[in-house]
Design a protein around this motif. Structure first.
Motif, PDB file in Angstrom:
ATOM      1  N   ILE A   1       4.452 -21.992   5.473  1.00  0.00           N
ATOM      2  CA  ILE A   1       3.605 -20.797   5.565  1.00  0.00           C
ATOM      3  C   ILE A   1       2.191 -21.066   5.041  1.00  0.00           C
ATOM      4  CG2 ILE A   1       4.250 -19.838   3.297  1.00  0.00           C
ATOM      5  CD1 ILE A   1       4.354 -17.057   4.704  1.00  0.00           C
TER       6      ILE A   1
ATOM      7  N   VAL B   1      10.420 -10.925   8.696  1.00  0.00           N
ATOM      8  CA  VAL B   1       9.009 -10.726   9.022  1.00  0.00           C
ATOM      9  C   VAL B   1       8.560  -9.283   8.829  1.00  0.00           C
ATOM     10  CG1 VAL B   1       8.600 -12.722  10.509  1.00  0.00           C
ATOM     11  CG2 VAL B   1       9.634 -10.671  11.500  1.00  0.00           C
TER      12      VAL B   1
ATOM     13  N   LEU C   1       4.158 -16.883  -0.177  1.00  0.00           N
ATOM     14  CA  LEU C   1       2.824 -16.999  -0.744  1.00  0.00           C
ATOM     15  C   LEU C   1       2.755 -16.014  -1.912  1.00  0.00           C
ATOM     16  CD1 LEU C   1       0.837 -16.836   2.616  1.00  0.00           C
ATOM     17  CD2 LEU C   1       1.037 -18.860   1.162  1.00  0.00           C
TER      18      LEU C   1
ATOM     19  N   GLY D   1       6.266  -2.773   6.497  1.00  0.00           N
ATOM     20  CA  GLY D   1       5.270  -3.785   6.171  1.00  0.00           C
ATOM     21  C   GLY D   1       5.640  -5.082   6.864  1.00  0.00           C
TER      22      GLY D   1
ATOM     23  N   TYR E   1      12.633   3.998  -2.879  1.00  0.00           N
ATOM     24  CA  TYR E   1      12.059   5.033  -1.996  1.00  0.00           C
ATOM     25  C   TYR E   1      12.782   5.143  -0.647  1.00  0.00           C
ATOM     26  CZ  TYR E   1       9.933   0.722  -0.337  1.00  0.00           C
ATOM     27  OH  TYR E   1       9.743  -0.559   0.122  1.00  0.00           O
TER      28      TYR E   1
ATOM     29  N   TRP F   1       0.833  -1.210   0.000  1.00  0.00           N
ATOM     30  CA  TRP F   1       0.000   0.000   0.000  1.00  0.00           C
ATOM     31  C   TRP F   1       0.864   1.254   0.000  1.00  0.00           C
ATOM     32  CZ3 TRP F   1      -2.313   2.365   5.036  1.00  0.00           C
ATOM     33  CH2 TRP F   1      -1.295   2.601   5.976  1.00  0.00           C
TER      34      TRP F   1
HETATM   35  O1  4AD Z   1      10.011  -6.210   2.453  1.00  0.00           O
HETATM   36  P1  4AD Z   1       8.779  -5.935   1.650  1.00  0.00           P
HETATM   37  O2  4AD Z   1       8.822  -6.213   0.190  1.00  0.00           O
HETATM   38  O3  4AD Z   1       8.443  -4.398   1.926  1.00  0.00           O
HETATM   39  C1  4AD Z   1       7.430  -3.701   1.367  1.00  0.00           C
HETATM   40  O4  4AD Z   1       6.579  -4.119   0.645  1.00  0.00           O
HETATM   41  C2  4AD Z   1       7.370  -2.279   1.887  1.00  0.00           C
HETATM   42  N1  4AD Z   1       6.716  -1.454   0.854  1.00  0.00           N
HETATM   43  C3  4AD Z   1       6.615  -2.248   3.165  1.00  0.00           C
HETATM   44  C4  4AD Z   1       6.436  -0.872   3.727  1.00  0.00           C
HETATM   45  O5  4AD Z   1       7.436  -0.240   4.051  1.00  0.00           O
HETATM   46  N2  4AD Z   1       5.213  -0.398   3.826  1.00  0.00           N
HETATM   47  O6  4AD Z   1       7.558  -6.733   2.272  1.00  0.00           O
HETATM   48  C5  4AD Z   1       7.218  -6.548   3.623  1.00  0.00           C
HETATM   49  C6  4AD Z   1       7.037  -7.888   4.321  1.00  0.00           C
HETATM   50  C7  4AD Z   1       8.271  -8.767   4.349  1.00  0.00           C
HETATM   51  O7  4AD Z   1       9.137  -8.418   5.399  1.00  0.00           O
HETATM   52  C8  4AD Z   1       7.666 -10.151   4.551  1.00  0.00           C
HETATM   53  O8  4AD Z   1       7.398 -10.372   5.930  1.00  0.00           O
HETATM   54  C9  4AD Z   1       6.356 -10.049   3.816  1.00  0.00           C
HETATM   55  O9  4AD Z   1       6.066  -8.662   3.631  1.00  0.00           O
HETATM   56  N3  4AD Z   1       6.410 -10.711   2.507  1.00  0.00           N
HETATM   57  C10 4AD Z   1       5.849 -11.902   2.224  1.00  0.00           C
HETATM   58  N4  4AD Z   1       5.120 -12.758   2.969  1.00  0.00           N
HETATM   59  C11 4AD Z   1       4.680 -13.890   2.382  1.00  0.00           C
HETATM   60  N5  4AD Z   1       4.910 -14.219   1.087  1.00  0.00           N
HETATM   61  C12 4AD Z   1       5.638 -13.387   0.294  1.00  0.00           C
HETATM   62  N6  4AD Z   1       5.850 -13.706  -0.995  1.00  0.00           N
HETATM   63  C13 4AD Z   1       6.134 -12.167   0.861  1.00  0.00           C
HETATM   64  N7  4AD Z   1       6.857 -11.127   0.377  1.00  0.00           N
HETATM   65  C14 4AD Z   1       7.018 -10.261   1.387  1.00  0.00           C
END
Ligand code: 4AD
Ligand code: MG
Length: 431
Positions: free
Chosen positions: A416, A355, A216, A400, A330, A184
């Protein structure tokens, strides 16, 4: 007679009760039928005697099979030999929905159970996981609302990538390409100018070609974004949120953790001890000195390296200040060292991996433009996002959290896909 939940009937402990549920176990003879009935609260043994219900009713009881639904009225009393310490002598019953040869039984492969998740979802184990899951979702809302965050939503159809183009799901949107959202975040960065402190729990989509026990393609993403916040404020919230979730599960789900055979001693430190905070540079040093793993500076940490780092501690390890090139466009450049960004990953203990991912956000539009161009993106597509830096920009950041990753870890699951009712992975789209 008003029917009680099985737990309420057990709590009452004596006298006449009426309950509803599904047959968990059954066995019988020509005069007696034992039925263990379950509902969402507990199980209880019920005895149907031919002499008590009559020949006609007993003939119906005799044919009742596993997972049939029933209403039962009878006298409950303590009985040490019964599975939950109580037994109901049945006065009358109704067979509500018969069941014929329920396909799920004890010794089936995880693959078979996953193929039949629409039925295996009712198992004691899956019910326990779903109860913990419900606590986790509730705890996320509690944490953010207690800290005066507003709940705020973003669209699921997006025209842009936030986390890199390679994991975008493309959809045909009236003949034009659109994508399912990965986060988001970009829309949250607009929202903080209205609400300042916001959060959401919503599905995110990742077309990740990984068949691991951590990925997932559709997962629930708990995200937050805060105006006027600096990097450490974001990390403090991540730590506070995880502590609150684990504390809530320990308070509310002792019974479920027992069913899942979770070693809860491993969860106590999460609530009681501060998390470990190290930089990427320190992580590389640790990997080299403790594990003889030499990672060239600039390379992302892989699962195996994350696992080694987390094995050193019984609380999550927060790794910060990664090289700019391996993190999203970003993330704010560290004013003290332009080679790294003010971004961090929270690595869970016991090998459950990342996580939380979060950062302070870059506010300099020229730097954002350059990073987008370097990544092969078209900055024009991000016009509205760059506008946010033009009108009253403020320091801000967010993170996130993968909700299923947290559930997997807290429940001690092997995969998972068991942390969500109906998993979507690279190789699974049904049921
Ligand atoms: O590290 P990610 O990619 O970060 C973001 O999306 C940022 N935009 C978040 C933010 O700052 N608002 O994803 C965040 C988290 C990861 O640390 C992981 O826990 C989970 O989302 N995640 C997944 N969980 C399950 N299946 C997947 N394929 C995932 N990819 C990321
Ligand atoms: Mg990440």
């Amino acid at each position: 007679m008003k029917s009680l939940s099985i737990q309420e009937a057990i709590n009452k402990g004596k006298g006449e009760v009426s309950i509803k549920g599904w047959v968990y176990r059954e066995r019988g003879s020509s005069q007696l039928k034992f039925i263990v009935l379950r509902d969402s609260t507990n199980i209880v043994q019920c005895v149907i005697k031919k002499e008590e219900v009559g020949d006609k009713k007993f003939a119906i009881a005799d044919k009742i099979q596993i997972e049939a639904s029933m209403e039962i009225t009878g006298a409950i009393k303590e009985d040490k030999r019964a599975p939950t310490g109580y037994e109901i002598l049945v006065k009358d019953f109704t067979l509500v929905g018969p069941s014929d040869s329920f396909p799920i039984n004890k010794d089936q492969s995880p693959e078979f159970l996953a193929d039949n998740k629409h039925l295996s979802i009712r198992s004691r184990r899956n019910t326990a996981i779903l109860k913990v899951r419900s606590t986790v979702f509730g705890a996320i809302h509690e944490y953010f609302r207690k800290n005066n965050f507003y709940e705020y939503q973003s669209p699921s159809f997006t025209a842009t990538a936030a986390e890199g183009g390679s994991t975008l799901f493309k959809v045909d949107y009236f003949g034009k390409p659109m994508y399912l959202t990965q986060t988001w975040q970009l829309y949250a960065e607009a929202g903080i100018f209205a609400l300042e402190k916001i959060y959401c729990i919503a599905p995110s989509f990742r077309a990740e070609r990984s068949k691991t026990s951590r990925h997932l393609t559709e997962y629930w993403h708990a995200e937050m974004e805060v105006a006027w916040a600096h990097f450490d404020d974001i990390l403090d919230h991540g730590e506070g949120l995880i502590k609150h979730i684990v504390k809530s599960v320990l308070d509310k789900n002792q019974e479920e953790l027992k069913i899942l055979e979770r070693d809860i001693k491993k969860l106590d430190p999460i609530v009681k001890k501060p998390f470990v905070r190290i930089t990427y540079d320190e992580a590389l040093k640790l990997l080299e000195t403790k594990f003889k793993m030499k990672i060239p500076w600039g390379k992302d940490l892989r699962t195996i390296e994350e696992d080694k780092l987390s094995s050193l501690h019984d609380v999550p390890v927060i790794v910060s200040r990664y090289p700019k090139e391996i993190k999203a466009f970003y993330m704010k450049e560290d004013p003290k060292n332009p080679k790294v960004v003010l971004g961090a990953d929270f690595i869970a203990p016991e090998g459950y991996g990342e996580v939380i991912g979060g950062s302070e956000r870059e506010t300099d539009p020229d730097k954002i433009n350059k990073r987008l161009t370097d990544n092969g993106e078209k900055p024009e597509v991000y016009g509205w996002y760059l506008d946010l830096r033009k009108y009253g920009s403020v320091p801000h950041g967010g993170f996130g959290m993968g909700v299923e990753r947290i559930i997997s870890w807290v429940c001690g699951l092997d995969n998972i896909r068991d942390a969500i009712p109906f998993a979507r992975t690279m190789t699974r789209v049904t049921p």
